[in-house]
Design a protein around this motif. Sequence first.
Motif, mmCIF file in Angstrom:
data_model
loop_
_atom_site.group_PDB
_atom_site.id
_atom_site.type_symbol
_atom_site.label_atom_id
_atom_site.label_comp_id
_atom_site.label_asym_id
_atom_site.label_seq_id
_atom_site.Cartn_x
_atom_site.Cartn_y
_atom_site.Cartn_z
ATOM 1 N N ALA A 125 52.206 58.383 75.846
ATOM 2 C CA ALA A 125 52.047 57.787 74.517
ATOM 3 C C ALA A 125 50.587 57.643 74.106
ATOM 4 C CB ALA A 125 52.722 56.422 74.480
ATOM 5 N N LEU A 126 49.737 57.278 75.050
ATOM 6 C CA LEU A 126 48.362 56.911 74.699
ATOM 7 C C LEU A 126 47.361 58.036 74.882
ATOM 8 C CD1 LEU A 126 48.280 53.282 76.157
ATOM 9 C CD2 LEU A 126 48.837 54.021 73.829
ATOM 10 N N THR A 127 47.780 59.164 75.476
ATOM 11 C CA THR A 127 46.877 60.308 75.591
ATOM 12 C C THR A 127 47.558 61.550 75.033
ATOM 13 O OG1 THR A 127 47.492 61.351 77.707
ATOM 14 C CG2 THR A 127 46.192 59.321 77.839
ATOM 15 N N SER A 128 46.767 62.609 74.899
ATOM 16 C CA SER A 128 47.304 63.902 74.454
ATOM 17 C C SER A 128 47.286 64.902 75.597
ATOM 18 C CB SER A 128 46.481 64.418 73.268
ATOM 19 O OG SER A 128 46.605 63.552 72.171
ATOM 20 N N GLY A 129 47.285 64.388 76.835
ATOM 21 C CA GLY A 129 47.349 65.256 77.999
ATOM 22 C C GLY A 129 46.004 65.834 78.389
ATOM 23 N N VAL A 177 38.039 60.430 73.855
ATOM 24 C CA VAL A 177 37.545 60.006 75.158
ATOM 25 C C VAL A 177 38.347 60.744 76.220
ATOM 26 C CG1 VAL A 177 37.348 58.043 76.751
ATOM 27 C CG2 VAL A 177 36.962 57.698 74.316
ATOM 28 N N LEU A 178 37.666 61.266 77.234
ATOM 29 C CA LEU A 178 38.346 61.850 78.393
ATOM 30 C C LEU A 178 38.308 60.830 79.527
ATOM 31 C CD1 LEU A 178 36.867 65.457 78.314
ATOM 32 C CD2 LEU A 178 39.285 64.903 78.094
ATOM 33 N N ASP A 179 39.425 60.641 80.232
ATOM 34 C CA ASP A 179 39.396 59.735 81.377
ATOM 35 C C ASP A 179 39.034 60.521 82.637
ATOM 36 O OD1 ASP A 179 41.731 60.970 82.340
ATOM 37 O OD2 ASP A 179 43.070 59.369 81.649
ATOM 38 N N ALA A 180 38.993 59.835 83.761
ATOM 39 C CA ALA A 180 38.565 60.470 85.014
ATOM 40 C C ALA A 180 39.511 61.593 85.436
ATOM 41 C CB ALA A 180 38.461 59.420 86.115
ATOM 42 N N ARG A 181 40.758 61.553 84.952
ATOM 43 C CA ARG A 181 41.731 62.608 85.291
ATOM 44 C C ARG A 181 41.595 63.820 84.373
ATOM 45 N NH1 ARG A 181 47.201 59.753 84.093
ATOM 46 N NH2 ARG A 181 45.965 59.193 82.252
ATOM 47 N N GLY A 182 40.762 63.696 83.308
ATOM 48 C CA GLY A 182 40.653 64.780 82.337
ATOM 49 C C GLY A 182 41.657 64.674 81.201
ATOM 50 N N TYR A 183 42.340 63.530 81.097
ATOM 51 C CA TYR A 183 43.299 63.311 80.012
ATOM 52 C C TYR A 183 42.554 62.844 78.758
ATOM 53 C CZ TYR A 183 47.565 63.987 82.723
ATOM 54 O OH TYR A 183 48.589 64.536 83.458
ATOM 55 N N LEU A 184 42.958 63.376 77.625
ATOM 56 C CA LEU A 184 42.271 63.141 76.360
ATOM 57 C C LEU A 184 42.955 62.049 75.545
ATOM 58 C CD1 LEU A 184 40.177 64.113 74.179
ATOM 59 C CD2 LEU A 184 41.961 65.674 73.373
ATOM 60 N N ARG A 185 42.159 61.127 75.035
ATOM 61 C CA ARG A 185 42.659 60.131 74.088
ATOM 62 C C ARG A 185 41.875 60.303 72.789
ATOM 63 N NH1 ARG A 185 41.263 54.743 73.290
ATOM 64 N NH2 ARG A 185 39.942 54.815 75.149
ATOM 65 N N ILE A 186 42.572 60.572 71.702
ATOM 66 C CA ILE A 186 41.922 60.767 70.400
ATOM 67 C C ILE A 186 41.757 59.397 69.751
ATOM 68 C CG2 ILE A 186 42.127 61.834 68.127
ATOM 69 C CD1 ILE A 186 43.886 63.976 69.621
ATOM 70 N N THR A 187 40.527 59.066 69.383
ATOM 71 C CA THR A 187 40.257 57.726 68.855
ATOM 72 C C THR A 187 39.939 57.704 67.366
ATOM 73 O OG1 THR A 187 37.935 57.955 69.501
ATOM 74 C CG2 THR A 187 39.415 56.909 71.088
ATOM 75 N N GLY A 211 50.954 66.274 73.036
ATOM 76 C CA GLY A 211 49.907 67.279 73.139
ATOM 77 C C GLY A 211 48.955 67.195 71.969
ATOM 78 N N TYR A 212 47.943 68.031 72.021
ATOM 79 C CA TYR A 212 46.922 68.083 70.969
ATOM 80 C C TYR A 212 46.581 69.545 70.729
ATOM 81 C CZ TYR A 212 42.101 67.868 69.060
ATOM 82 O OH TYR A 212 40.966 68.042 68.316
ATOM 83 N N GLY A 213 46.400 69.905 69.468
ATOM 84 C CA GLY A 213 46.021 71.273 69.157
ATOM 85 C C GLY A 213 45.591 71.387 67.713
ATOM 86 N N LEU A 214 45.010 72.518 67.390
ATOM 87 C CA LEU A 214 44.568 72.801 66.033
ATOM 88 C C LEU A 214 45.003 74.216 65.669
ATOM 89 C CD1 LEU A 214 41.923 71.479 67.779
ATOM 90 C CD2 LEU A 214 41.030 71.331 65.487
#
Length: 515
Positions: A339-343, A404-414, A316-319
């Motif tokens: 592993a490669l996205t934060s959901g 980056v958000l993919d087409a599914r709305g999954y977030l990848r922090i770069t 997951g991802y949060g602040l």
Amino acid sequence: MSASVPAAFADAVARHATRIAVVGEDGATLSYAELDARRIEAARALAALGVRHGDRVAIWAPNGIEWIIAGLAIHTLGAVLVPVNTRMKGQEAAYILEKSAARVLFCAGRFLGQHFPSVLGAHRPQTLRQIVVIGQAEAGDFTWAAFLARAHERGVEDVAAAAARVAPGDRLDILFTSGTTGHPKGVITAHAQNLRVIAAWSKAVGLNPDDRYLIVNPFFHAFGYKVGWLAGLLAGCTVLPHAVFDAGAILRRIERDRISVLPGPPTLLISLLNDPARANTDLSSLRATITGAAAIAPSLIERTRAELGFKVVLTGYGLTETCGVVSLCDAHDDAETIALTSGKAIPGIELRCVDADNRPLGPGESGEIVVRGYNVMQGYLDDEAATREAIDADGWLHTGDVGVLDARGYLRITDRLKDLYICGGFNCYPAEIERMIAAHPAIAQVAVVGVPDARMGEVGKAFVVRRADQSLDEAELIAWCRERMANYKVPRQVVFVDALPTNAAGKVMKFQLRS
């Protein structure tokens, strides 16, 4: 859903009164009904110390049952909880106590080889009226037992009335987070928004009353507090606090206490996987974990499932500014996605990536991650300028992270805009560390960057320009830093240079230092 934390906890007590709520490292247990009685007693004692609705009360102590009791008591009175990092030195803790104007501090006695009241010592702000020492007190300390002895001065009905007055929009806590300014900022969040975030997180993890939730994540952090012990208690779980991470001790507790839920940073999972004792430890009770805060290899997710036996592995991802959670993976996602996205954004939350002109970007386009919704903080304590800088006119929180958000709305922090790096699960802000190191009399200039580390994920590397005619070596500077700052902030490497690389505007070019 309940409108306040005291109301939500009362619901949990009504449903689970006879079940075990907490188990200490020494094996001591409290049922939900017993924990509720301790909460009321501590709230009466706090009221006797003069704490009222809206007052700030700090806790600077390791994970333990008393931390939970104190936290619930603070919430009960409608006071505002201010957690303080146990790795902080006196000057660092004093800044938070003074900035928050905390009236009362619950504080460890002797912990990690230091007596915390003495560490605070001369740095103690005038606004702090009382220090209550939890565990291993020394002569002259106002102990936990002495504190509880004040409870008779206030009635149970006074506490019940205070709890009933707590409103959904009232401040729940102020968690301090550092940033580009070099000074920690107090993040203000309210009861209702935290309860909603906790509910979403708990649903994703599948928290239920049969779970036995071991919490190694520190209680001074949203991961150990909000979606830690508070989430566990509201779901009717048995919560097992653990004060200091040690892989061998954690493995023993998993087997002895039949632990089912154990979140933590990748460092925790790697340490458990690499511990020789794992092969002879019964891990069959493990059900769910959630990790994040660093780059993760898909193989780690696969190993966590296969070798540690977790059925549910999430990232997951949060602040701190979002009550701790923005996005989560789904339990059914494949190892590569986990592993490669934060959901994807939790329900009711908007998530997008924007360009430099704040225009939304499409799938696959890299930009700053912005968040809008019920989880966004009320603001930074006494800092309207910083709040306006963080939350734009349309209510979007600008995270400073690039993704980056993919087409599914999954977030990848770069990438991270603000130079932040993560050491063993702790956020490290170079600006804050640089400000502290720059106070050394032999240093003219310093820049800190995060560099990869096999065990900690990332560690600090300091590039230092010495003052003319001054001598200072790596070991001396690291030892000096260890005396003044939390261990995770201390750079592990120091390189002395004649000058730092700067651009035309005089700004240090950290990308050159990293390379």
